[in-house]
Design a protein around this motif. Sequence first.
Motif: not given
Length: 303
Positions: A38-43, A100-104, A114-120, A160-161
């Motif tokens: 039920l979250k709007e943002y993804t894991e 995971w996040r649309a930034n520059r 406390d949840v992080c995604a690896p460097v894209p 996984d990502f």
Amino acid sequence: MIGAIPVLCLLFGVLTTIVSQIQGQSCGKLQESQLNNLKEYTEPDEFPWIGRVGYGDSSNGSTDFYCIAVLIKPRHAILPAHCVLNRVEVDARFILFGDWRANRNFDEKDCLFDVCAPVPEAIDIEELVVHPKFMGLRNPSAIDNDIAVAKLVRSVDFSDFVSPLCLPTTKHKDNHIAQKLTMVGFLQILPSFELAEGFRTKVDVHIVSLEFCASLQDKLNLTQDHLCAMASAAFLNFFASPLMGIEVEDGKPRNFYLVGLPTYGAITGDERNKALFVFTRIFPFRNWILKNIVDKNETRKIK
């Protein structure tokens, strides 16, 4: 040619015997716990086939991202043709996977609490194949055959990502009318969670008939290669996002598959409170995609 990347409007000649090999790869990863959270943002590991198309040099921190591509094979992704041919002022040069996040700051990890995604992973585009019947250069409002294949300079490192999405099979050739499907992309501001703004987002949309769709928007020339969906007007700037369905097997959700790529979006409704999305259906173009995602060295091995 756009920039240094060849843009083709032709088919590659390949053998149909390799189709099963392509579809045999693991794809469309789905975790039922994420499906129903039920979250709007993804894991960070949810919908790992989403790639942001970069216009400019991948080493340039001021690069713009206008479109989303979908990874379907280690060296291939598909995207709307209008992302290639209608943006002649800038070049689609690379695709950013695992973002995971649309930034520059795409050379850094994205974290939420406390949840992080690896460097894209940014991978340059080697070649772009545009459907030969797409008329975007002659008519910028064209929505027919709005599909293209991007070949990358190297294979993506699966994790996984970052992993591919399944293409539809003959089991998925219906038009999904009256069903609820999922769009995934990026919204700058989520309606209910400001802390997650800019993070990869999932939105459920309702599929409507082509007849009803055309009644809401004048001058839409729709065919059976199109599919229409509606959502709240707040999600109109979600337009660039692909549409996905779920494969169910033995009473359980098994995997996601690609239903459509975006080609048109508008605000509609008597109170202007609805977003109307038109997609290019993937199933009618499945064979064209398969013919264009086979490496030439793979073809030689089959002969």
